[in-house]
Structure formats: structure tokens, C-alpha cells
Design a protein around this motif. Structure first.
Motif, mmCIF file in Angstrom:
data_model
loop_
_atom_site.group_PDB
_atom_site.id
_atom_site.type_symbol
_atom_site.label_atom_id
_atom_site.label_comp_id
_atom_site.label_asym_id
_atom_site.label_seq_id
_atom_site.Cartn_x
_atom_site.Cartn_y
_atom_site.Cartn_z
ATOM 1 N N MET B 89 -16.296 37.224 0.276
ATOM 2 C CA MET B 89 -16.065 36.075 1.158
ATOM 3 C C MET B 89 -14.787 36.272 1.971
ATOM 4 S SD MET B 89 -18.137 33.353 0.961
ATOM 5 C CE MET B 89 -17.165 31.846 1.113
ATOM 6 N N LEU B 93 -14.335 36.513 6.061
ATOM 7 C CA LEU B 93 -13.518 35.553 6.813
ATOM 8 C C LEU B 93 -12.362 36.247 7.526
ATOM 9 C CD1 LEU B 93 -13.502 32.651 4.215
ATOM 10 C CD2 LEU B 93 -14.657 32.673 6.409
ATOM 11 N N CYS B 96 -13.567 37.930 10.633
ATOM 12 C CA CYS B 96 -13.808 36.939 11.678
ATOM 13 C C CYS B 96 -12.504 36.455 12.294
ATOM 14 C CB CYS B 96 -14.590 35.753 11.122
ATOM 15 S SG CYS B 96 -16.288 36.164 10.746
ATOM 16 N N VAL B 97 -11.517 36.114 11.430
ATOM 17 C CA VAL B 97 -10.241 35.625 11.967
ATOM 18 C C VAL B 97 -9.586 36.710 12.818
ATOM 19 C CG1 VAL B 97 -7.885 34.989 11.322
ATOM 20 C CG2 VAL B 97 -9.805 33.892 10.203
ATOM 21 N N ASN B 98 -9.748 37.961 12.412
ATOM 22 C CA ASN B 98 -9.155 39.057 13.166
ATOM 23 C C ASN B 98 -9.809 39.227 14.546
ATOM 24 O OD1 ASN B 98 -7.185 41.109 13.189
ATOM 25 N ND2 ASN B 98 -8.789 42.645 12.910
ATOM 26 N N TYR B 107 -7.276 28.865 12.035
ATOM 27 C CA TYR B 107 -8.198 29.129 10.923
ATOM 28 C C TYR B 107 -7.448 29.590 9.676
ATOM 29 C CZ TYR B 107 -12.366 28.731 13.869
ATOM 30 O OH TYR B 107 -13.365 28.269 14.657
ATOM 31 N N THR B 108 -6.422 30.415 9.868
ATOM 32 C CA THR B 108 -5.660 30.895 8.711
ATOM 33 C C THR B 108 -5.097 29.718 7.922
ATOM 34 O OG1 THR B 108 -5.077 32.872 9.956
ATOM 35 C CG2 THR B 108 -3.783 32.414 7.995
ATOM 36 N N LEU B 110 -6.196 26.763 7.718
ATOM 37 C CA LEU B 110 -7.246 26.018 7.024
ATOM 38 C C LEU B 110 -7.839 26.794 5.854
ATOM 39 C CD1 LEU B 110 -9.137 24.346 9.976
ATOM 40 C CD2 LEU B 110 -7.591 23.290 8.337
ATOM 41 N N LEU B 111 -7.520 28.087 5.777
ATOM 42 C CA LEU B 111 -8.133 28.889 4.716
ATOM 43 C C LEU B 111 -7.177 29.234 3.578
ATOM 44 C CD1 LEU B 111 -10.274 31.325 6.886
ATOM 45 C CD2 LEU B 111 -11.140 29.625 5.285
ATOM 46 N N VAL B 112 -5.862 29.133 3.798
ATOM 47 C CA VAL B 112 -4.943 29.646 2.772
ATOM 48 C C VAL B 112 -4.533 28.624 1.720
ATOM 49 C CG1 VAL B 112 -3.993 31.459 4.201
ATOM 50 C CG2 VAL B 112 -2.891 29.223 4.178
ATOM 51 N N TRP B 167 -13.487 30.607 -5.838
ATOM 52 C CA TRP B 167 -13.055 29.705 -4.766
ATOM 53 C C TRP B 167 -11.540 29.720 -4.617
ATOM 54 C CZ3 TRP B 167 -10.142 25.099 -5.272
ATOM 55 C CH2 TRP B 167 -10.084 24.309 -4.125
ATOM 56 N N ILE B 170 -10.085 33.097 -3.034
ATOM 57 C CA ILE B 170 -10.437 33.545 -1.680
ATOM 58 C C ILE B 170 -9.202 33.607 -0.783
ATOM 59 C CG2 ILE B 170 -11.641 32.876 0.452
ATOM 60 C CD1 ILE B 170 -13.925 31.874 -1.247
ATOM 61 N N TYR B 172 -6.066 34.073 -1.351
ATOM 62 C CA TYR B 172 -5.183 35.205 -1.636
ATOM 63 C C TYR B 172 -5.753 36.494 -1.056
ATOM 64 C CZ TYR B 172 -2.310 38.362 -4.410
ATOM 65 O OH TYR B 172 -1.435 39.331 -4.794
ATOM 66 N N LEU B 175 -5.621 36.660 2.809
ATOM 67 C CA LEU B 175 -4.340 36.999 3.438
ATOM 68 C C LEU B 175 -4.083 38.503 3.415
ATOM 69 C CD1 LEU B 175 -1.907 34.184 2.336
ATOM 70 C CD2 LEU B 175 -2.528 34.859 4.645
ATOM 71 N N PHE B 176 -4.418 39.140 2.291
ATOM 72 C CA PHE B 176 -4.172 40.576 2.199
ATOM 73 C C PHE B 176 -5.141 41.370 3.074
ATOM 74 C CE2 PHE B 176 -1.477 39.362 -1.227
ATOM 75 C CZ PHE B 176 -0.506 40.340 -1.232
#
Lengths: 282, 294
Positions: B89, B93, B96-98, B107-108, B110-112, B167, B170, B172, B175-176
């Protein structure tokens, strides 16, 4: 982008929106549940739109707690979590920065031994030394105390490594110049090294604060007195009573309140958070 | 290990500086760990009066115990499922963000944030969604003819803790992966595009191989996470059950030692876990050094 691909761009956004929704969905449902009256949960499936019981749910949990669930007021537990997270974060950073300073700026006998002793803590997470650590804390009379909650989690090899790594990149000239000016090691540490490390300290603080806030197993073992419950532990107590009295609005209000402080820290200090995360784990 | 070119000459000061960390490490880490090793070779009688040295008997016993071996196997399955699910996952993501330049930061953000959610809370959230009486997902599954009750079905309980644990992880991994993707040289991608490689081909043949150090690093970190940090997820949701269907190694150390008061066996299990952490740590460090040279 390398070339134009409108279809792929739309797909990218769709995947991202789906991802954001999946990530947020459980929290949304929990929040919605916290705004309903207890009777809303008796009628079968959970509602998906907010109810009008928000203030009552949060007010009751914050001020009075929930006797049936066996938890003190949430304010008290939030306070305990805050004390625990701050003590762990500040403690870890203080002892690590001092030992990194010693290891980098001094040559002394047993230097390697000291380094290895610190390194070993990486391999001994609380989970593998549960019972003997509990015995040590009990023998020291630190059960049900803030010291017992925090001290056994405070040694940190990662923070020491990070500061060591960073100190190695600090120009030699800074130390030499301060020495020419007649400053001793502690003056150099206080007036030069601390100020140049401030971003690293802040980044590490964010990570360690979250680490302290989400601790569960250790508080579960050393606290039996309600006055020392952390919020994360309180949730477990509430869960245990949910089979008898399903006051989901109260449980989910507590869950929401437990998530809020560390999530806000991540959102508002995102830059420091990312820096701390990517640098501590290398 | 290096120091600075010129160092301070004080004789006692470095020891004072190291004292707090060394004291805490010795009292709360090294001493308890050595006690665990010691009591893993001992047996205490039922009343706690007499302790006898029994050599490797505790180890022999747990290694012959089907419930321990089952926990070992289950932990492996759990670790693999969580790692694959959350890394898959996260990679999707991050890719996509890249790709989206303008809204990447949005988006970052909202995801971190789930990184800051305690494992116990992650467990409670998903447990609530999957609650057989009022949860949403069992109702959805019902339309497909699937009857969900993780209190009865061991495999469903396993799915529940896997989803909850994945969940939380994801953010963590994301980000890497994103950091890894951003360090892929743009010129390589452009060169491949000029040669007519489609975005998917470029991903498989260029980006993914260049991400392999990140992937390997995350693999180790995730296994470590699943082995130790998921205690809260399990304790809040299934409590190791039904039966022993979600009893992982760490949870078993806890139940045998704290609830069952079987100190010898629990200590032997702790020592085995220490062995696993030591192996993981060494793999991680060896590999990190190699990456620095590379």
C-alpha cells in the motif's frame, strides 16, 4: 512529469484519494460514534452521520470519567500521558546528548565499552525483558509512580547515535576557536554545541514524544492505581467493560481524545517529524 | 570509532557525562536481561520457595511444546502478511504522490498522521469496524454471504489484527518510500522515456531496482515492528484468541510470564526473542554500512 498522460494523472489522483479515505475511515467512524447517544448503538448497524450528543459524550469523559468502565476522568489520564511523554522525550534527549558529547569530544579509558553498553539497549526492547524489569522496578519501590513509568524506557541508543553522527559533522574549528578563547568543555557544550544542535533536538523530540505517548505494555504492568493511568491504558479498561455496557459513544470519545495530541504534533510539526523519523532510523 | 581530531583532556568529566545513561542502561536493561538469561536455566517450584538449576530443560520444553511452535509459525505468517500489505500500500501511494507535483505535500500530510496513533488505538478502531454486532464491515460482508465473527473464527481474528497492524504502519513505510523515490535521478527516467519506455516499464526496470535498499531496510524494520510493537493491537482486540489463533511470540511471553507466572518458560522465551532481535539488528547494521559505501 516526463510526458503528458492525462489518463494516468487522473488515475493517480483517484488512487491517492482512495488511499487517504481508507487511512481516515476508521477514525471517522470512531468520531461519528462519539457524537451519538448510547441508544444509537442498540439499533444494529452504526450510523455514518454525526449525532447531536458530542458535547455530552466528551464532557462526561473529560470531567467525570466513567465509573462502570473503571476509568478516572480523561483529563487526569491525558495529564498522565503528557507527563509520561514529556519526561521520556526530555529524558532521552538529555542523557543521550551528554553521552554523545562525552564519546565524541573526549578520549578516555573504557570509551568503547561505554559505547557498546549503550549499543546493547537497541537489542533489549521492553517486550523481551518484561518480568525481570518489573522485578527491578518493584524492588526499587517505583510501582505506581512517574519514575517507574518512565525511567525504564528512557535509555536510547538511537538518540545517542544520532547526536554522535551530528557532532562528527560539526566543524573542528568551532571547538578549537572556543578553546583558544579560554572556554572549557562545558561552556563549549552549552554555548556552541547546544545551539547548533537545536533542529536535531527538536526533530528527535517530536519522535520521542510520540514514542512516549503510545506506550502501552509498560504502563499496563507498573500501574494499578487509577491516578497513574495513561490514556492509552484507560482505553483498554473501557474495552474490557464494553461487553457488559456498550457505551460506544464514551469509548470512542476517549479514543478520539487519545489520538488527538500526538496526531496534532505530527500535523503541525510535519517537517521536524519527517526529519526526526528518517534520521533516527538510519 | 572516531573522535574529534583534538579532544578535551579532562579525566573525570566524560564519566560524569556518561553516568546517567550508563546507570539507566545497567539498572533497567542489562541487569534485567541477565536475570532473564539466568532464570531461563532455572525452575521455581509452585510456591516460589525453591529455585533449582535445570540447564537447558526450559528451552527443550518450549521447543517441544506445540503451542510455542504454533506461535512461532503464526508470528511468521503475521509478520509476512503485515509487511507485504503495508509496504505494498505504502509503495503504491508513494509512487502516486511522487507523480503529482503540486499536491504532493497536501497528500503527504493526509497520509502520515497514523504514525502517531497508538497500536492499542489502531486495534480498537478496526475492532469497532469489524464488531460482529454493530460494526459496518460485517454488514457489508454479509451482502457477499460472508459471516464475520472474529470471536469464533481464528483466521478472521488473524485478518483483523493484520489489517489493524498494517494500517498503522503504512504512514511510516510511505515516508521512507517517498524519500527513496525522490532520490532516483531524474535523468535516468528521462533517458528511458526518450527510448520509448512506458511509465510502467520505467517503474519495473529502473525505479524498483533503485529502491531495493529502501525496501530491504523497511523489511527489517517492519518485521521488528510486527514482532514487538503489535502487542497493543492484539491485547486490545483478540487477547491472543480465539483458542490461541492470534497468540504471537511476544504475547505468549506476556501470558505465560505475567498471567501464568511460569517464570522459567517465559524467560526462556524472552531469551529466544532476544536472539531474534540481535539477528535483526545485525542484519540491519551490516546492511546500513554497505549502503553508506555504496
Amino acid at each position: 512529469m516526463v510526458e503528458r498522460r492525462p489518463f494516468l494523472n487522473i488515475l493517480t489522483h483517484l488512487v491517492l484519494i482512495a488511499g487517504v479515505l481508507i487511512v481516515a475511515f476508521p477514525v471517522y467512524v470512531a468520531f461519528i460514534a462519539s457524537t451519538h447517544e448510547p441508544s444509537a448503538f442498540v439499533r444494529g448497524v452504526l450510523p455514518l452521520t454525526p449525532g447531536d450528543n458530542l458535547l455530552e459524550s466528551y464532557g462526561q469523559m473529560l470531567n467525570a470519567g466513567w465509573q462502570v468502565g473503571g476509568t478516572p476522568p480523561v483529563w487526569l489520564m491525558l495529564g498522565n500521558s503528557l507527563i509520561m511523554a514529556l519526561t521520556i522525550a526530555i529524558g532521552k534527549i538529555s542523557i543521550s546528548i551528554l553521552s554523545a558529547f562525552a564519546i565524541v569530544y573526549f578520549r578516555f579509558p573504557f570509551r568503547m565499552l561505554a559505547f557498546w553498553i549503550i549499543f546493547i539497549t537497541l537489542m533489549l526492547p521492553v517486550e523481551v525483558r518484561i518480568i525481570p524489569t518489573y522485578a527491578v522496578v518493584a524492588n526499587l519501590g517505583m510501582l505506581n509512580s512517574y519514575a517507574g513509568l518512565t525511567l525504564p524506557l528512557i535509555a536510547s541508543a538511537t538518540a545517542t547515535f544520532l547526536f554522535r553522527q551530528f557532532f562528527m559533522t560539526v566543524p573542528e574549528e568551532l571547538m578549537e576557536a572556543s578553546r583558544v578563547d579560554g572556554a572549557g568543555p562545558m561552556k563549549f557544550f552549552k554555548d556552541i554545541l547546544l545551539p547548533v544542535s537545536i533542529t536535531n533536538i527538536a526533530a528527535l523530540f517530536v519522535i520521542m514524544f510520540i514514542y512516549g505517548w503510545v506506550q502501552y505494555l509498560w504502563p499496563l504492568l507498573v500501574t494499578t492505581d487509577e491516578d497513574f493511568y495513561t490514556i492509552v491504558l484507560g482505553i483498554k479498561r473501557l474495552m474490557a467493560s464494553s461487553d457488559r455496557v456498550p457505551a460506544w459513544n464514551l469509548i470512542m470519545a476517549t479514543v478520539t481524545l487519545a489520538m488527538l495530541p500526538p496526531v496534532l504534533v505530527v500535523l503541525f510539526m510535519q517537517k521536524l517529524f519527517v526529519k526526526g523519523l528518517t534520521e533516527t532510523e538510519k | 570509532m572516531q573522535t574529534k581530531r583534538s579532544t578535551y583532556q579532562n579525566r573525570w568529566l566524560p564519566f560524569f557525562l556518561l553516568a546517567p545513561q550508563l546507570a539507566i542502561t545497567l539498572v533497567f536493561f542489562i541487569w534485567p536481561a541477565s536475570q532473564a538469561v539466568k532464570s531461563s536455566f532455572e525452575r521455581t517450584d509452585a510456591f516460589g520457595f525453591k529455585t533449582t538449576f535445570v540447564g537447558l530443560e526450559n528451552y527443550a520444553r518450549i521447543l517441544a511444546d506445540p503451542s510455542y511452535l504454533n506461535a512461532l509459525g503464526r508470528t511468521a505468517i503475521f509478520a509476512i502478511s503485515v509487511t507485504v500489505l503495508s509496504m505494498g500500500m505504502a509503495l503504491l501511494l508513494a509512487v502516486c504522490v511522487n507523480r503529482v507535483l503540486k499536491s504532493a505535500k497536501f497528500y503527504t500530510t493526509l497520509l502520515v498522521w497514523p504514525y502517531a496513533v497508538a497500536p492499542v488505538v489502531a486495534g480498537v478502531l478496526w475492532w469497532f469496524l469489524f464488531n460482529p454486532t454493530i460494526g459496518l464491515l460485517p454488514h457489508l460482508l454479509d451482502w457477499f454471504g460472508i459471516s464475520w465473527n472474529h470471536r469464533v473464527s481464528g483466521s478472521q481474528a488473524m485478518i483483523l489484527i493484520t489489517i489493524a497492524a498494517a494500517w498503522k504502519q503504512i504512514s511510516y513505510n510511505f515516508l521512507f518510500f517517498l524519500a527513496g523515490l525522490q532520490s532516483v535521478p531524474h535523468s535516468l527516467i528521462e533517458a528511458a522515456a526518450i527510448d520509448g519506455a512506458t511509465p510502467f516499464k520505467r517503474f519495473w526496470t529502473i525505479v524498483l531496482p533503485l529502491l531495493s535498499p529502501t525496501t530491504f531496510f523497511l523489511l527489517i524494520i517492519n518485521i521488528n515492528y510486527v514482532m514487538f510493537d503489535t502487542f497493543g493491537v492484539i491485547d486490545a482486540t483478540t487477547g491472543g484468541g480465539p483458542g490461541q489463533a492470534t497468540m504471537t511470540l511476544v504475547y505468549k511471553v506476556y501470558t505465560d510470564g505475567v498471567a501464568g507466572l511460569n517464570i522459567g518458560s517465559s524467560s526462556a522465551q524472552s531469551v529466544m526473542l532476544m536472539g531474534i532481535v540481535i539477528i535483526l539488528t545485525f542484519i540491519q547494521f551490516r546492511y546500513v554500512e554497505r549502503r553508506v559505501n555504496y
